[in-house]
Design an enzyme around this catalytic site. Structure first.
Site, PDB file in Angstrom:
ATOM      1  N   LYS A 163     -10.473  -0.389  10.796  1.00 23.09           N
ATOM      2  CA  LYS A 163     -10.714  -1.576   9.962  1.00 23.09           C
ATOM      3  C   LYS A 163     -11.115  -2.786  10.798  1.00 23.09           C
ATOM      4  O   LYS A 163     -11.339  -3.864  10.283  1.00 23.09           O
ATOM      5  CB  LYS A 163      -9.458  -1.906   9.152  1.00 23.09           C
ATOM      6  CG  LYS A 163      -9.136  -0.847   8.093  1.00 23.09           C
ATOM      7  CD  LYS A 163      -7.978  -1.270   7.238  1.00 23.09           C
ATOM      8  CE  LYS A 163      -7.356  -0.112   6.487  1.00 23.09           C
ATOM      9  NZ  LYS A 163      -8.056   0.225   5.249  1.00 23.09           N
ATOM     10  N   CYS A 167      -4.828   2.454  -3.554  1.00 21.01           N
ATOM     11  CA  CYS A 167      -3.552   2.975  -3.010  1.00 21.01           C
ATOM     12  C   CYS A 167      -2.408   2.004  -3.273  1.00 21.01           C
ATOM     13  O   CYS A 167      -1.509   1.835  -2.430  1.00 21.01           O
ATOM     14  CB  CYS A 167      -3.651   3.282  -1.519  1.00 21.01           C
ATOM     15  SG  CYS A 167      -4.907   4.490  -1.129  1.00 21.01           S
ATOM     16  N   HIS A 198       0.872  -1.184   0.000  1.00 22.17           N
ATOM     17  CA  HIS A 198       0.000   0.000   0.000  1.00 22.17           C
ATOM     18  C   HIS A 198       0.905   1.229   0.000  1.00 22.17           C
ATOM     19  O   HIS A 198       2.020   1.177   0.534  1.00 22.17           O
ATOM     20  CB  HIS A 198      -0.825  -0.060   1.291  1.00 22.17           C
ATOM     21  CG  HIS A 198      -1.898   0.959   1.417  1.00 22.17           C
ATOM     22  ND1 HIS A 198      -1.647   2.257   1.787  1.00 22.17           N
ATOM     23  CD2 HIS A 198      -3.239   0.875   1.264  1.00 22.17           C
ATOM     24  CE1 HIS A 198      -2.790   2.923   1.860  1.00 22.17           C
ATOM     25  NE2 HIS A 198      -3.774   2.112   1.538  1.00 22.17           N
ATOM     26  N   ASP A 208       3.144  -4.106   8.068  1.00 19.30           N
ATOM     27  CA  ASP A 208       1.911  -3.353   7.864  1.00 19.30           C
ATOM     28  C   ASP A 208       0.762  -4.305   8.204  1.00 19.30           C
ATOM     29  O   ASP A 208       0.470  -5.237   7.451  1.00 19.30           O
ATOM     30  CB  ASP A 208       1.850  -2.892   6.404  1.00 19.30           C
ATOM     31  CG  ASP A 208       0.520  -2.236   6.045  1.00 19.30           C
ATOM     32  OD1 ASP A 208      -0.441  -2.338   6.840  1.00 19.30           O
ATOM     33  OD2 ASP A 208       0.442  -1.641   4.958  1.00 19.30           O
ATOM     34  N   GLN A 237      -4.507  -4.877   7.186  1.00 21.93           N
ATOM     35  CA  GLN A 237      -5.508  -5.842   6.720  1.00 21.93           C
ATOM     36  C   GLN A 237      -5.473  -7.165   7.487  1.00 21.93           C
ATOM     37  O   GLN A 237      -6.389  -7.966   7.362  1.00 21.93           O
ATOM     38  CB  GLN A 237      -5.310  -6.145   5.221  1.00 21.93           C
ATOM     39  CG  GLN A 237      -5.541  -4.954   4.310  1.00 21.93           C
ATOM     40  CD  GLN A 237      -6.998  -4.502   4.267  1.00 21.93           C
ATOM     41  OE1 GLN A 237      -7.923  -5.259   4.581  1.00 21.93           O
ATOM     42  NE2 GLN A 237      -7.224  -3.259   3.883  1.00 21.93           N
TER      43      GLN A 237
HETATM   44  N1  PMP Z   1      -1.847  -0.658   4.499  1.00 17.16           N
HETATM   45  C1  PMP Z   1      -2.830  -1.390   3.988  1.00 17.16           C
HETATM   46  C2  PMP Z   1      -2.534  -2.771   3.497  1.00 17.16           C
HETATM   47  C3  PMP Z   1      -4.133  -0.866   3.941  1.00 17.16           C
HETATM   48  O1  PMP Z   1      -5.122  -1.596   3.403  1.00 17.16           O
HETATM   49  C4  PMP Z   1      -4.372   0.435   4.433  1.00 17.16           C
HETATM   50  C5  PMP Z   1      -5.763   1.048   4.381  1.00 17.16           C
HETATM   51  N2  PMP Z   1      -6.365   0.981   3.124  1.00 17.16           N
HETATM   52  C6  PMP Z   1      -3.310   1.151   4.966  1.00 17.16           C
HETATM   53  C7  PMP Z   1      -2.054   0.576   4.989  1.00 17.16           C
HETATM   54  C8  PMP Z   1      -3.479   2.548   5.503  1.00 17.16           C
HETATM   55  O2  PMP Z   1      -4.295   2.562   6.607  1.00 17.16           O
HETATM   56  P1  PMP Z   1      -4.838   3.945   7.228  1.00 17.16           P
HETATM   57  O3  PMP Z   1      -5.397   4.707   6.046  1.00 17.16           O
HETATM   58  O4  PMP Z   1      -5.880   3.535   8.192  1.00 17.16           O
HETATM   59  O5  PMP Z   1      -3.667   4.638   7.834  1.00 17.16           O
END
Ligand code: PMP
Length: 408
Positions: A226, A363, A123, A200, A203
């Site tokens: 999440k 993203c 991401h 990270d 998910q």
């Molecule tokens: N890493 C992953 C794999 C994600 O799916 C997300 C959220 N889409 C993020 C990082 C970023 O999370 P946040 O926007 O809550 O900081």
């Protein structure tokens, strides 16, 4: 077959509404999950009874708010099986947590010729911070290649990580491919080369039982929103010996030990990374979300989500012209495209039937390039979804395919 969905659903008020004249089918928990009454009530109770600023007041509300905030830290520490509660730093979410590691830890250890190892499935939140570190320090970014199905192989990890590697940063679960990466094994390889493992967990934390000691990762970042918690709160887990060496990146109230006109000293972790009034109600809400998830059991949640995801994978595979990205074995989501129909059109058409899925690059622009697409559609599943939700998705996608083919 798991019965979680239908029973649990009752506890999520937002799911009981019609969207565009149809009962809402929410299949976008990968972007953000919905909130149970227990979490909504915990935040309401906190504001109605206990709110004041933390760590400063000697008055009763001040100490109640401090207790509530610090209890939430205990809950996060237990949920991740951290060795110590001080290893949990509250942040705004995954993005802020990874940026903290990048801006503080990584900038202090990386220099010219050092390496930061990533994968192309990251991401943007676990990619751009490292690009910035590389630019600032002269370190080089290296990528573990993806295999054809989107997974990584440990032999490629072995071939990419070297004695010049300072950081290996990887998602536990991909938000596009649903791949679950072998973090424990990758961390062991990183450690053999003296590198640190950053995970990270955006998910993975909602779906899997996470044990940071078992994974032996050095840092682990996740977001509360999440996993049934509110927005604006998440946490960074870091091994104490590393957090202790890290400089704060935000300076102000609450994170200091002594302040003189020209010099200041800072508190120990985690306070030194939590400058200013912290996200108190958010932490209370996250604590309530953890209680809620624990009350159901992460093993049950995992089994339920896996069942729905497999069901969706199998049924979507049978739709004419539909391509699914990533391996069969996946966590929580199915990402796909339909032949000759843009992902945004798919999402817009089925929204007319009350079905919420995500469309776009998620993203993950480098991963889109690797997949050779501009965008994909993604249906993601959580504990309140049911087999009926999957059936409605499948019917809506079949109708979409027929409709576009009839006009095409
Ligand atoms: N890493 C992953 C794999 C994600 O799916 C997300 C959220 N889409 C993020 C990082 C970023 O999370 P946040 O926007 O809550 O900081």
């Amino acid at each position: 077959m798991s019965s979680l969905g239908a029973d649990i659903r009752e506890q999520f008020p937002i799911l009981h509404q019609e969207v565009n004249g149809h009962p809402l089918v929410y299949l976008d928990s990968g972007a953000s999950s919905q909130k149970p009454i227990a979490v909504i009530e915990a935040i309401k109770y906190y504001y109605e009874h206990d709110h004041a600023n933390v760590h400063r007041g000697v008055h009763t509300l001040g100490s109640r708010a401090t207790d509530a905030y610090e209890e939430a830290r205990d809950k996060v520490a237990a949920f991740l099986n951290a060795k110590r509660r001080e290893e949990i730093v509250f942040t705004r979410g995954t993005t802020t947590a990874i940026n903290l590691v990048a801006s503080s830890y990584a900038r202090s250890v990386c220099g010219e010729g050092d390496e930061i190892v990533l994968t192309p499935m990251e991401h943007h939140s676990n990619l751009i911070p490292w690009q910035q570190v590389a630019k600032a320090t002269g370190a080089t970014l290296k990528y573990i290649p993806l295999q054809q199905d989107g997974t990584i192989s440990l032999s490629d990890v072995e071939a990419t990580v070297t004695d010049r590697t300072k950081i290996v940063a990887m998602t536990y679960v991909s938000n596009v491919l649903g791949v679950t990466n072998p973090i424990r094994e990758v961390a062991a390889i990183a450690h053999r080369h003296g590198a640190r493992m950053v995970v990270d967990g955006a998910q993975s934390t909602p779906h899997l039982k996470v044990d940071v000691q078992e994974l032996d990762c050095d840092f682990y970042a996740f977001s509360g929103h999440k996993m049934c918690g509110p927005t604006g709160i998440g946490a960074l887990y870091g091994k104490m010996e590393l957090l202790e060496k890290m400089e704060p990146i935000e300076f102000g109230g609450e994170m200091i030990d002594r302040v003189d006109l020209f010099e200041s000293t800072f508190k120990d972790p985690p306070e030194r990374f939590e400058g200013g009034t912290p996200i108190i109600a958010g932490a209370v809400g996250l604590g309530a979300a953890i209680d809620f998830l624990n009350g159901i059991g992460m093993d049950r949640i995992r089994a339920h989500d896996a069942h729905l995801t497999q069901l969706a994978y199998e049924q979507l595979s049978e739709i004419e012209g539909l391509t699914i990205y990533g391996p069969r074995d996946r966590t929580g989501l199915v990402t796909f495209n339909m032949k000759d129909i843009h992902a945004h059109d798919v999402a817009t058409v089925i929204d007319q039937e009350g079905i919420a899925i995500r469309a776009g690059h998620h993203c993950c622009q480098p991963l889109m390039k690797w997949l050779n697409v501009n965008a994909t559609a993604r249906a993601s599943f959580y504990l309140y979804n049911t087999e009926d939700d999957v059936a409605k998705l499948v019917t809506a996608l079949r109708n979409t395919e027929r409709f576009f083919n009839s006009i095409g």
